[in-house]
Design an enzyme around this catalytic site. Structure first.
Site, PDB file in Angstrom:
ATOM      1  N   ARG A 233      23.150  17.566  59.639  1.00 54.05           N
ATOM      2  CA  ARG A 233      23.409  18.997  59.597  1.00 54.05           C
ATOM      3  C   ARG A 233      22.555  19.642  60.676  1.00 54.05           C
ATOM      4  NH1 ARG A 233      22.903  22.184  53.861  1.00 54.05           N
ATOM      5  NH2 ARG A 233      20.676  21.886  54.240  1.00 54.05           N
TER       6      ARG A 233
ATOM      7  N   TYR B  88      49.807  40.194  35.017  1.00 50.34           N
ATOM      8  CA  TYR B  88      50.618  40.260  36.225  1.00 50.34           C
ATOM      9  C   TYR B  88      51.606  39.101  36.325  1.00 50.34           C
ATOM     10  CZ  TYR B  88      47.659  43.858  38.374  1.00 50.34           C
ATOM     11  OH  TYR B  88      47.000  45.010  38.672  1.00 50.34           O
TER      12      TYR B  88
ATOM     13  N   LYS C  34      17.123  31.309  48.586  1.00 50.37           N
ATOM     14  CA  LYS C  34      18.211  31.713  49.490  1.00 50.37           C
ATOM     15  C   LYS C  34      19.404  32.211  48.677  1.00 50.37           C
ATOM     16  CE  LYS C  34      19.670  26.939  49.475  1.00 50.37           C
ATOM     17  NZ  LYS C  34      19.329  25.628  50.014  1.00 50.37           N
TER      18      LYS C  34
ATOM     19  N   MET D 150      41.757  41.463  39.068  1.00 46.15           N
ATOM     20  CA  MET D 150      40.584  41.707  39.904  1.00 46.15           C
ATOM     21  C   MET D 150      39.351  42.037  39.048  1.00 46.15           C
ATOM     22  SD  MET D 150      40.062  44.396  43.034  1.00 46.15           S
ATOM     23  CE  MET D 150      41.474  43.840  43.967  1.00 46.15           C
TER      24      MET D 150
END
Ligand SMILES: *Cc1c(COP(=O)(O)O)cnc(C)c1O
Length: 814
Positions: free
Chosen positions: A582, A709, A483, A758
């Site tokens: 769950r 930054y 998954k 980023m």
């Protein structure tokens, strides 16, 4: 080797059924990687884990007509059978007999680490002066060693073979078939130590290989090894090497000082040579080479020359996604007959409509005509659609090749011809001797080259699966959870690899993931753990199997089956709630569930539940309660159904901590990656993923200047800072800014400074001797995946699944 079936029957005391005049020149033991069927026998090896008889049919389908097995599975006029009591004994008897036909000088290598590298280096050092045969790759087991010995022929003057063990009493068996004249014992470490009572037992066991050796070279840095050898083998010529002063051969210079050459004391002589790679393991392996070359009588200058020419032993084949939907398999590290055969075995694992080969001159070898005849014969059996030959010698012989063949004198000439730019939908195997630099072709053919990659070592994945399997009964099935893009490792590439290795089930989260796998040719049964309401159609269409965890889901899915006019019983999997809270049916719902199931055209393929805390030792009681509850509820469900679905509850940590509750199947996930919280098991696993990048730029920063930054980091002193092209969009959280996280450069952990951007981040180097273009490890190694997860204030699962899809995945197999 070259025997008739009749001769083999006599040598191995096995029963011959069929034509005894059939020739046997090769033995294959893996039906998937058979690359040549001519005069090849298939041996159906039976071990505790696996029974090769399952694969006889596929070997026969590929064209094999001689089968070695413990029983005759079927009768056929065209098949010759050799029936033996035990296939491993068979191989060993044959190998022993074969070895005794020749009088070559034998060198045997044992040890925990360094066997393969010492073997390959010795081969590189001796192959121009002698005709040398060696074990392919690291073929050193009860099966690998005999198969290696069977390669010997009358020409060979020296044979270098590895002997590896993982259990007590194995070396004795290997020594029965192979007792080397010259012995080498490399470094003894902790590999397989867990299977032995003590280090002393492990050493005694390994030393058995040398009981008939005349001379023994050994790494003498381990005191216990040093003492034992001097005790047991005092009548032999003993030569020790290493870093400790008591060794006969040792390093006397400061090997950390890069300005200085390495000086080696060999008894009374000093040998000095330059060295690029200076880690302790490399240097001690180099000492072994010096010792043996001295033994063979080489002059110091020649030895130094040979040392300088040693190539790092990259015995791995890389695969990469290419442009125009090609798949590139690159093996441009070395070229000899063995490695060619290995590459051919390797490409058998891929199904691409067309196959293309780029092959260069072989640089070693004496009788070129015979060599190229053999090469061409092998290649012709592989049915390549196109062949590109590069080099003087091989192009002269283009007529030997049956495929469409093109010739070039240099790699650049091939590039300039633009032929490669027209290839599409093909598997392209690049196989070349180093000096042709065909790795240049790889960069040309590869899809966007990125500096930042997630490297997935598929061998490690397989190794980790096998470690988990060693806790299980052979008949217990295994589902692999793939998954979330296989925990971030990749899509169908991982599933395909697992399918190839006969995993029983795959588990995905949502139907789309399953559909993607089906579209890429995955045929293994796939369970969808969380089938969304809108996706039942896809489940049916793509032959996926849903997890049914509530009446709502059961009814909806059944409705969809009717709408699709599905005939037959559709396989479903019933989830029981036992304490995770769950998903799942509760105990009180079982009667109603049984009633409903009886009216529907579904078949319960399995019943399962999920443990909430299998990795938490303090929650042992809770976990055992979950398991007991599962046992009880599933028993009730099964007796009501009147048939026996398979049952499963263990995840990776469940396998390691609760193997006595394995039921019929287990579900491995994070364990494949090499992560475990079980301290005893952790060292047995191999980490399968490395997230890495390179330094884009290095800047000198003055005290007081700011970085990044918002000026969040101010240099406290004059320093050097490296910029790395990885940012939060790639999966390095901004949380790691300003010394909250570290990356590995030259094996050292260096702090991230300033805010993570980023697509980039900055790392302080101070006076670390690094340069632009150097590798940066985000994890594994220094720091490890687990450490990196701690910086991120999370667990390895989240780290892996957060690595952006834009980071290129590269797969490595040995
Ligand atoms: C993800 C998952 C697993 C695998 O868990 P690991 O801890 O990674 O071994 C097993 N079962 C189910 C139902 C899962 O969702």
């Amino acid at each position: 080797m070259n025997y008739t079936a009749q001769q083999i029957a006599e040598i191995t005391h096995s029963q011959l059924i069929g034509d005894g005049t059939q020739l046997v020149k090769n033995i294959a033991f893996d039906s998937r990687t058979i690359y040549s069927t001519k005069d090849t026998a298939f041996i159906a090896i039976k071990t505790q884990q696996n029974n090769g008889e399952k694969y006889i049919a596929s070997a026969v389908e590929k064209g094999i007509s001689i089968i070695i097995a413990e029983k005759q599975l079927f009768e056929s006029d065209s098949i010759v059978w050799l029936i033996t009591d035990n296939t491993i004994d068979f191989l060993q008897k044959l190998a022993r007999h074969h070895l005794h036909q020749f009088s070559l000088q034998t060198i045997g290598i044992a040890g925990s680490n360094g066997k393969t590298i010492v073997k390959e280096w010795l081969y590189q050092s001796l192959c121009n002066d002698f005709s040398v045969v060696k074990s392919p790759k690291s073929f050193n087991s009860q099966i690998g060693l005999p198969l290696s010995l069977l390669q010997i022929n009358a020409e060979h003057q020296i044979g270098i073979f590895e002997a590896g063990i993982s259990q007590p009493n194995e070396m004795h068996r290997l020594e029965q078939i192979f007792s080397p004249k010259v012995g080498i014992l490399t470094h003894i470490g902790s590999a397989h130590l867990a299977n032995f009572e003590s280090e002393a037992q492990l050493i005694d066991e390994k030393l058995q290989l040398f009981s008939k050796s005349e001379i023994l070279f050994f790494n003498g840095d381990n005191d216990l090894v040093y003492r034992k050898i001097n005790e047991i083998y005092s009548t032999k010529t003993l030569i020790s090497y290493g870093f400790e002063p008591h060794n006969d051969i040792k390093i006397t210079s400061d090997w950390n000082d890069r300005q200085e050459d390495i000086s080696v004391q060999y008894f009374d002589e000093v040998i000095t040579f330059p060295a690029q790679q200076r880690d302790a393991a490399t240097l001690s392996n180099a000492l072994a080479i010096i010792a043996i070359l001295k033994h063979f009588g080489f002059e110091n200058e020649i030895i130094i020359e040979k040392l300088n020419q040693l190539k790092s032993v990259e015995m791995r084949l890389e695969s990469a996604i290419g442009v125009r939907n090609n798949l590139i398999i690159n093996d441009s590290f070395n070229l000899d007959l063995d490695s060619l055969k290995i590459a051919f075995q390797f490409i058998k694992e891929y199904n691409k409509p067309e196959k293309v080969l780029v092959l260069t001159d072989f640089v070693e070898g004496k009788d070129l005509n015979t060599l190229y005849d053999t090469v061409a014969q092998l290649i012709n059996e592989q049915n390549f659609d196109k062949i590109f030959l590069v080099g003087q010698e091989i192009t002269k012989r283009r007529n030997l090749f049956h495929s469409e063949t093109f010739t070039f004198s240099t790699t650049n000439e091939l590039t300039d011809s633009l032929h490669l730019n027209k290839i599409e939908n093909s598997l392209i195997l690049l196989k070349g001797a180093r000096k042709f630099e065909i790795e240049k072709l790889k960069s040309l053919l590869e899809l966007q080259k990125h500096d930042t990659v997630l490297e997935v070592n598929l061998n490690a994945v397989l190794h980790n699966i096998n470690v988990h399997k060693s806790f299980l009964k052979p008949e217990t099935k295994m589902m692999a959870m793939v998954k979330a893009y296989s925990y971030g490792l990749g899509g169908y590439e991982i599933a395909e690899f697992l399918q190839h290795h006969h995993i029983d089930y795959l588990g995905v989260a949502v139907a789309d993931e399953g559909a993607d796998l089906r579209k890429n040719g995955i045929t293994t049964p796939i369970i969808v753990m969380n089938p969304e309401q809108h996706s039942y159609n896809a489940v049916i269409e793509y032959n996926l199997e849903p997890n049914i965890y509530s009446f709502r889901v059961l009814d909806l899915f059944h409705k969809q089956l009717k709408q699709a006019n599905f005939v037959g019983n559709f396989p479903i999997h019933i989830k029981i709630e036992t304490g995770m809270h769950r998903l799942g049916f509760k105990e009180f719902e079982i009667d109603e569930l049984l009633q409903k199931l009886k009216t529907m055209n579904v078949k319960v393929a399995s019943i399962f539940s999920h443990l909430s805390s299998a990795d938490v030792p303090e929650e042992r009681d809770y976990t055992l309660n979950q398991i007991a509850h599962f046992q009880k509820v599933s028993d009730r469900l099964m007796s009501g159904l009147g048939y026996t679905p398979i049952r499963h509850i263990l995840n990776s940590s469940g396998i390691l901590n609760y193997p006595e509750h394995q039921f019929d199947m287990v579900r491995i996930g994070i364990g494949m990656v090499g992560v475990s919280y079980n301290e005893k098991i952790k060292p047995l696993l191999q980490s399968a993923v490395t997230f890495k990048s390179v330094i884009s730029q290095i800047s000198d920063i003055q005290k007081g200047e700011s970085i990044g930054y918002s000026r969040k980091y101010i240099a406290e002193e004059n320093t050097r800072v490296a910029t790395i092209p990885v940012g939060y969009a790639d999966g390095v959280p901004r949380l790691l800014s300003n010394k909250n996280g570290f990356v590995g450069i030259k094996g050292k952990k260096m702090p991230i400074v300033g805010n993570v951007c980023m697509d980039m981040m900055m790392v302080e180097l101070k006076d670390l001797n690094a340069k632009e273009g150097d590798e940066v490890v985000i994890f594994n190694g220094e720091p490890s995946l687990e450490e990196f997860a701690v910086y991120c204030n999370t667990i390895p699962y989240e780290v892996l699944t957060s690595i952006s899809r834009r980071v290129k995945r590269v797969y490595i197999k040995n």
